[in-house]
Write a protein that holds these residues in place. Structure first.
Motif, mmCIF file in Angstrom:
data_model
loop_
_atom_site.group_PDB
_atom_site.id
_atom_site.type_symbol
_atom_site.label_atom_id
_atom_site.label_comp_id
_atom_site.label_asym_id
_atom_site.label_seq_id
_atom_site.Cartn_x
_atom_site.Cartn_y
_atom_site.Cartn_z
ATOM 1 N N LYS A 1 1.401 5.978 -7.497
ATOM 2 C CA LYS A 1 0.273 6.849 -7.833
ATOM 3 C C LYS A 1 0.715 8.309 -7.863
ATOM 4 O O LYS A 1 0.341 9.076 -8.763
ATOM 5 C CB LYS A 1 -0.846 6.653 -6.816
ATOM 6 C CG LYS A 1 -2.117 7.468 -7.081
ATOM 7 C CD LYS A 1 -3.198 7.066 -6.089
ATOM 8 C CE LYS A 1 -4.509 7.817 -6.358
ATOM 9 N NZ LYS A 1 -4.419 9.239 -5.985
ATOM 10 N N SER A 2 1.524 8.681 -6.872
ATOM 11 C CA SER A 2 2.021 10.058 -6.807
ATOM 12 C C SER A 2 2.852 10.397 -8.043
ATOM 13 O O SER A 2 2.680 11.463 -8.643
ATOM 14 C CB SER A 2 2.859 10.238 -5.538
ATOM 15 O OG SER A 2 3.372 11.543 -5.466
ATOM 16 N N GLN B 1 -1.509 6.821 7.288
ATOM 17 C CA GLN B 1 -2.974 6.839 7.193
ATOM 18 C C GLN B 1 -3.596 5.464 6.990
ATOM 19 O O GLN B 1 -4.780 5.281 7.279
ATOM 20 C CB GLN B 1 -3.407 7.753 6.040
ATOM 21 C CG GLN B 1 -3.172 9.240 6.304
ATOM 22 C CD GLN B 1 -3.659 10.096 5.157
ATOM 23 O OE1 GLN B 1 -3.702 9.652 4.000
ATOM 24 N NE2 GLN B 1 -4.027 11.328 5.458
ATOM 25 N N GLN B 2 -2.808 4.510 6.486
ATOM 26 C CA GLN B 2 -3.404 3.237 6.077
ATOM 27 C C GLN B 2 -2.660 2.048 6.676
ATOM 28 O O GLN B 2 -2.191 1.173 5.969
ATOM 29 C CB GLN B 2 -3.406 3.122 4.553
ATOM 30 C CG GLN B 2 -4.072 4.269 3.817
ATOM 31 C CD GLN B 2 -3.846 4.181 2.323
ATOM 32 O OE1 GLN B 2 -3.881 3.104 1.733
ATOM 33 N NE2 GLN B 2 -3.603 5.319 1.690
ATOM 34 N N GLU B 3 -2.528 2.041 7.996
ATOM 35 C CA GLU B 3 -1.836 0.934 8.657
ATOM 36 C C GLU B 3 -2.385 -0.416 8.175
ATOM 37 O O GLU B 3 -3.587 -0.579 7.975
ATOM 38 C CB GLU B 3 -2.022 1.037 10.166
ATOM 39 C CG GLU B 3 -1.242 2.174 10.808
ATOM 40 C CD GLU B 3 0.211 1.833 11.060
ATOM 41 O OE1 GLU B 3 0.616 0.689 10.742
ATOM 42 O OE2 GLU B 3 0.939 2.699 11.566
ATOM 43 N N SER B 4 -1.495 -1.390 8.001
ATOM 44 C CA SER B 4 -1.925 -2.699 7.506
ATOM 45 C C SER B 4 -1.346 -3.814 8.367
ATOM 46 O O SER B 4 -0.472 -3.600 9.214
ATOM 47 C CB SER B 4 -1.469 -2.890 6.057
ATOM 48 O OG SER B 4 -0.110 -3.256 6.004
ATOM 49 N N ASP B 5 -1.829 -5.020 8.115
ATOM 50 C CA ASP B 5 -1.350 -6.190 8.853
ATOM 51 C C ASP B 5 0.114 -6.485 8.538
ATOM 52 O O ASP B 5 0.777 -7.199 9.299
ATOM 53 C CB ASP B 5 -2.198 -7.420 8.511
ATOM 54 C CG ASP B 5 -3.625 -7.303 9.041
ATOM 55 O OD1 ASP B 5 -3.837 -6.493 9.963
ATOM 56 O OD2 ASP B 5 -4.508 -8.008 8.521
ATOM 57 N N GLU B 6 0.615 -5.953 7.409
ATOM 58 C CA GLU B 6 2.004 -6.209 7.033
ATOM 59 C C GLU B 6 2.964 -5.687 8.087
ATOM 60 O O GLU B 6 4.013 -6.292 8.348
ATOM 61 C CB GLU B 6 2.311 -5.568 5.678
ATOM 62 C CG GLU B 6 1.570 -6.201 4.515
ATOM 63 C CD GLU B 6 1.771 -5.426 3.233
ATOM 64 O OE1 GLU B 6 2.766 -5.701 2.537
ATOM 65 O OE2 GLU B 6 0.947 -4.556 2.919
ATOM 66 N N TYR C 1 0.820 -1.216 0.000
ATOM 67 C CA TYR C 1 0.000 0.000 0.000
ATOM 68 C C TYR C 1 0.854 1.267 0.000
ATOM 69 O O TYR C 1 0.454 2.304 -0.530
ATOM 70 C CB TYR C 1 -0.990 -0.010 1.171
ATOM 71 C CG TYR C 1 -0.420 0.320 2.532
ATOM 72 C CD1 TYR C 1 -0.550 1.596 3.065
ATOM 73 C CD2 TYR C 1 0.225 -0.647 3.302
ATOM 74 C CE1 TYR C 1 -0.049 1.907 4.324
ATOM 75 C CE2 TYR C 1 0.721 -0.354 4.557
ATOM 76 C CZ TYR C 1 0.578 0.929 5.064
ATOM 77 O OH TYR C 1 1.074 1.231 6.314
ATOM 78 N N ILE C 2 2.047 1.173 0.555
ATOM 79 C CA ILE C 2 2.962 2.319 0.546
ATOM 80 C C ILE C 2 3.599 2.474 -0.833
ATOM 81 O O ILE C 2 3.691 3.579 -1.379
ATOM 82 C CB ILE C 2 4.042 2.145 1.637
ATOM 83 C CG1 ILE C 2 3.382 2.078 3.019
ATOM 84 C CG2 ILE C 2 5.054 3.285 1.576
ATOM 85 C CD1 ILE C 2 4.349 1.762 4.153
ATOM 86 N N ARG C 3 4.029 1.348 -1.412
ATOM 87 C CA ARG C 3 4.590 1.402 -2.773
ATOM 88 C C ARG C 3 3.554 1.906 -3.768
ATOM 89 O O ARG C 3 3.855 2.700 -4.668
ATOM 90 C CB ARG C 3 5.090 0.020 -3.183
ATOM 91 C CG ARG C 3 6.372 -0.407 -2.471
ATOM 92 C CD ARG C 3 6.841 -1.783 -2.921
ATOM 93 N NE ARG C 3 6.094 -2.850 -2.279
ATOM 94 C CZ ARG C 3 5.579 -3.889 -2.909
ATOM 95 N NH1 ARG C 3 5.685 -3.997 -4.230
ATOM 96 N NH2 ARG C 3 4.943 -4.832 -2.242
ATOM 97 N N ASP D 1 4.509 11.478 -0.205
ATOM 98 C CA ASP D 1 3.164 10.922 -0.390
ATOM 99 C C ASP D 1 3.112 9.472 0.086
ATOM 100 O O ASP D 1 2.103 9.024 0.641
ATOM 101 C CB ASP D 1 2.748 11.021 -1.859
ATOM 102 C CG ASP D 1 2.459 12.452 -2.285
ATOM 103 O OD1 ASP D 1 2.176 13.282 -1.399
ATOM 104 O OD2 ASP D 1 2.521 12.744 -3.493
ATOM 105 N N ALA D 2 4.193 8.729 -0.127
ATOM 106 C CA ALA D 2 4.258 7.356 0.373
ATOM 107 C C ALA D 2 4.242 7.342 1.904
ATOM 108 O O ALA D 2 3.582 6.502 2.523
ATOM 109 C CB ALA D 2 5.512 6.669 -0.152
#
Length: 394
Positions: A56-57, A285-290, A49-51, A278-279
């Motif tokens: 996207k940026s 903002q979008q913490e994940s299980d990773e 999600y960070i990559r 932006d990453a």
């Protein structure tokens, strides 16, 4: 032809960690199999999600300069994170500076606030670049011993005894590199009292704040009474989010200190990379299980390595945080430099001599377990063989 190297650069050695890395890579080019325990870089790929946010940026053309302070949306997210997790309250408009990693943040803090001849307190053992940055400022690093028998804690009486009229700053690293230990609230409170009493600035390197084990909780010294106005808190996305190559960190401090720091940051790098910012925003903002998975894996590796040293009866602190162990190998009849050189040359395992982190680390080695569990297990298998050989020699 004259010698163009200035005196200050003659005091700066090429990083020992990198020397070990280069030797290990040269061995690999010769066809030898090497286990890498030398670099403190997570082996995980940056979460998707960070990559994706970085891609996207770029695709949207976000390749221009940002504010010298950094993207305002990112600064707002940083301020929210600091309030929630660190109990540090900052104004994102003028008390947060996005930097090119934690290393640039540290350079900015020292070069902005230290004059030639000033003294700066740093730990022994401690992260080597601190001393080099101080020397680049033509200032004087003053080493404060950490007590191995007390899990590498400061002796606060020893620290205070080293303060003189020239002492201007203390550099603090908790959780700590190379020892993997961290300071308790009680110790931080006592340390803050000393800093207030002697009117010291504090640069607090908290790069490993999220990499903690066994229920240990990181405390930011800037959250303690009377400390925000004298503390430059440094954070990084490199370790917590496996974003080393993005080169994104940040400074949080009082607006009066930020007013000084921003001018140095502006002249050094202008601003951090726009799409990497932006990453970083997506990371917050979008913490994940990773992220949780990475911490679980670090913990497994920690225990494999710690338990092996314990089994071999080699003194070794149990890491509370970060991804390092710092065993004392003098029981094998050699110092850390000799051990590390032989371990690499004879068994293909790259570790860092503890003396690279200060004189009190001379009998130690640093092992980074920011590598795969399989590599950790293989490295410990080779360690057992090496130690058996040494004990037979003795």
């Amino acid at each position: 032809m004259r010698d163009y190297e200035p005196e200050k650069m003659k005091k700066i050695a090429f990083a020992g960690i990198r020397r070990v890395r280069e030797k290990a890579e040269a061995m690999e080019r010769e066809g030898k199999n090497v286990v890498h325990f030398e670099i403190g870089q997570p082996d995980f790929v940056t979460p998707k999600y960070i990559r994706d946010a970085a891609c996207k940026s770029l695709q949207e053309g976000n390749t221009r300069y940002t504010s010298n302070f950094g993207n305002l949306d990112l600064r707002k997210a940083i301020a929210a994170k600091l309030e929630k997790e660190n109990n540090i309250h900052v104004n994102p408009a003028n008390e947060v500076i996005v930097t090119v990693g934690g290393e640039e943040a540290m350079s900015v803090a020292v070069l902005s606030l230290i004059d030639a001849g000033d003294e700066v307190l740093i730990s022994d053992p401690g992260y080597e670049p601190y001393a080099s940055i101080i020397k680049l400022a033509n200032a004087v690093p003053v080493y404060v011993p950490l007590e191995e028998e007390n899990n590498w804690k400061f002796n606060l009486d020893e620290l205070e005894a080293r303060i003189t009229e020239k002492t201007k700053m203390l550099i603090l690293c908790t959780p700590a590199n190379p020892t993997g230990t961290m300071m308790s609230r009680e110790n931080l409170e006592k340390l803050s009292e000393i800093c207030i009493k002697h009117d010291l600035l504090v640069v607090s390197d908290e790069a490993y704040e999220r990499v903690t084990y066994d229920g240990n909780k990181h405390i930011s010294i800037a959250s303690l009474p009377g400390m925000k106005e004298r503390t430059i808190t440094i954070h990084s996305f490199s370790k917590s989010y496996s974003m080393c190559g993005f080169r994104i960190g940040y400074i949080a401090t009082d607006k009066e200190l930020a007013r000084i720091l921003i001018r140095c940051h502006q002249k050094m790098v202008l601003c951090a990379t726009s799409f990497a910012q932006d990453a970083a925003l997506a990371a917050l903002q979008q913490e994940s299980d990773e992220i949780a998975h990475m911490l679980q894996e670090f913990d497994k590796r920690r225990m494999v390595i710690y338990n092996t040293f314990k089994e071999l009866e080699i003194p070794c602190n149990k890491p509370q945080a970060a991804f390092y162990v710092f065993p004392n190998v003098s029981c094998l009849g050699m110092d850390g430099q000799t051990f590390a050189e032989r371990f690499l040359e004879e068994y293909g395992v790259a570790t860092v001599p503890g003396v690279e982190f200060g004189e009190l680390g001379r009998n130690h080695i640093r092992i980074s377990y920011a590598t795969s569990l399989e590599q950790c297990e293989e490295g410990m298998r080779r360690l057992k063989e090496f130690v058996k050989k040494i004990r037979e020699e003795n």
